[in-house]
Design an enzyme around this catalytic site. Structure first.
Site, PDB file in Angstrom:
ATOM      1  N   SER A   1      -6.617  -5.186  -3.355  1.00  6.01           N
ATOM      2  CA  SER A   1      -6.191  -6.478  -3.893  1.00  6.01           C
ATOM      3  C   SER A   1      -4.706  -6.741  -3.703  1.00  6.01           C
ATOM      4  CB  SER A   1      -6.541  -6.582  -5.380  1.00  6.01           C
ATOM      5  OG  SER A   1      -5.860  -5.585  -6.127  1.00  6.01           O
TER       6      SER A   1
ATOM      7  N   SER B   1      -1.074   8.678   2.339  1.00  4.96           N
ATOM      8  CA  SER B   1      -0.157   9.506   1.568  1.00  4.96           C
ATOM      9  C   SER B   1       1.207   8.819   1.568  1.00  4.96           C
ATOM     10  CB  SER B   1      -0.103  10.917   2.173  1.00  4.96           C
ATOM     11  OG  SER B   1       0.800  11.737   1.470  1.00  4.96           O
TER      12      SER B   1
ATOM     13  N   TYR C   1       5.297  11.271  -8.332  1.00  3.59           N
ATOM     14  CA  TYR C   1       4.661  10.582  -7.211  1.00  3.59           C
ATOM     15  C   TYR C   1       4.563  11.510  -6.002  1.00  3.59           C
ATOM     16  CZ  TYR C   1       3.955   7.261  -3.393  1.00  3.59           C
ATOM     17  OH  TYR C   1       3.466   6.609  -2.276  1.00  3.59           O
TER      18      TYR C   1
ATOM     19  N   LYS D   1       1.225  13.068  -3.866  1.00  6.19           N
ATOM     20  CA  LYS D   1       1.050  12.901  -2.423  1.00  6.19           C
ATOM     21  C   LYS D   1       1.050  14.248  -1.692  1.00  6.19           C
ATOM     22  CE  LYS D   1       0.566   8.469  -2.477  1.00  6.19           C
ATOM     23  NZ  LYS D   1      -0.769   7.872  -2.173  1.00  6.19           N
TER      24      LYS D   1
END
Length: 294
Positions: free
Chosen positions: A25, A148, A163, A167
């Site tokens: 989205s 990633s 974060y 990843k």
């Protein structure tokens, strides 16, 4: 030359691929979905909010299947993949794109904030991989592309440790999954982009820890600079990233499919710099590192 794409095409009745994209989205997922539909491909697009998804992707064609999916819930993921195969008969390319970032140092990060970030960025991706695996094994073909970040390879970003950790986990799981799926003719790649111009640094995709400790002023400035200076000035064009992805799945010989694909000149440069640093460390510590055997 043996191209996986050509094999897929030989098993279908038209020239379009079926894509399954999470987080469609907004951000990369939205751009990818829009452009793939324009190019005549079929897209199963997922989001937590189907109204937002349908508003973002103005397409009422039979090639577009928007689905509400909670990636953290296995049944929701499994049901969406069942709906995708019921609609289109197969899945050719999975793009695990959904994710967000939370800014804050390790000390400031609460347990729940960290776990929620992993729930979407990592465990949600794994739920898709787990439930799409039998579909792709049965087909004996397909791609899984996990989005990633350069932050999944270079982690020295203050206030972005959480974060980066999600990843790094994405990259590790992707490498193992790639080895497991290779015997079935399924190719798996982790995509490590640099800075691309999307809504990723907006408040809808970039959160911040509730706790802030004054001693970490430098880390807070780094985080704030991303919100105010980096956001909206990223040099990466998401449409051009899709061009690279399409070249990968359509034109790359099976034995040339990369395990890691760094996208963007910044990502390529940072990856090379880290590899150089690691090579120097290996050279300096080589003798001592080899001295530990019985």
């Amino acid at each position: 030359t043996n191209y996986l794409f050509k094999y897929i095409m030989s098993t279908t009745n038209n020239n379009s691929l079926v894509f399954y994209i999470t987080g469609a989205s907004k951000g990369l997922g939205k751009v990818f979905t829009q452009r793939l539909l324009e190019k005549g491909h079929r897209v199963v697009a997922t989001s937590r909010d189907t109204d937002q998804l349908k508003s973002a992707i103005a397409n009422n064609s039979d090639s577009f299947l928007p689905l509400k999916v909670d990636l953290a819930t296995e049944k929701s993921v499994a049901d969406s993949l069942a709906a995708a195969t019921a609609k289109f008969g197969r899945i050719d390319v999975v793009i695990n794109n959904a994710g967000y970032s939370i800014g804050g140092t390790v000390e400031e990060m609460s347990d729940s904030e960290l776990r929620q970030n992993f729930d979407i960025n990592f465990f949600g991706m794994v739920n898709v991989m787990r439930h799409v695996a039998p579909v792709l094994r049965k087909q004996a073909s397909g791609f899984v592309l996990n989005i990633s970040s350069i932050g999944g390879f270079v982690g020295n970003y203050p206030s972005f440790a959480a974060y980066c950790a999600t990843k790094f986990a994405v990259d590790g799981m992707t490498e193992g999954f790639a080895a497991e799926m290779q015997p079935f003719g399924v190719r798996v790649t982790t995509i490590n982009p640099g800075y691309f111009r999307t809504e990723f640094l907006n408040s809808t995709s970039f959160m911040s820890t509730k706790t802030k400790i004054d001693a970490y002023a430098a880390a807070h400035k780094f985080e704030e600079d991303h919100r105010t200076q980096v956001n909206g000035t990223q040099q990466g064009d998401p449409s051009k990233m899709l061009d690279v992805i399409l070249d990968l799945v359509q034109n790359t010989p099976i034995d040339k499919v990369p395990l890691h694909l760094f996208v963007g000149p910044d990502a390529v440069d940072m990856a090379k710099q880290k590899i150089e640093r690691m090579s120097k460390d290996l050279a300096v510590w080589d003798t001592k590192a080899r001295s530990t055997s019985f």
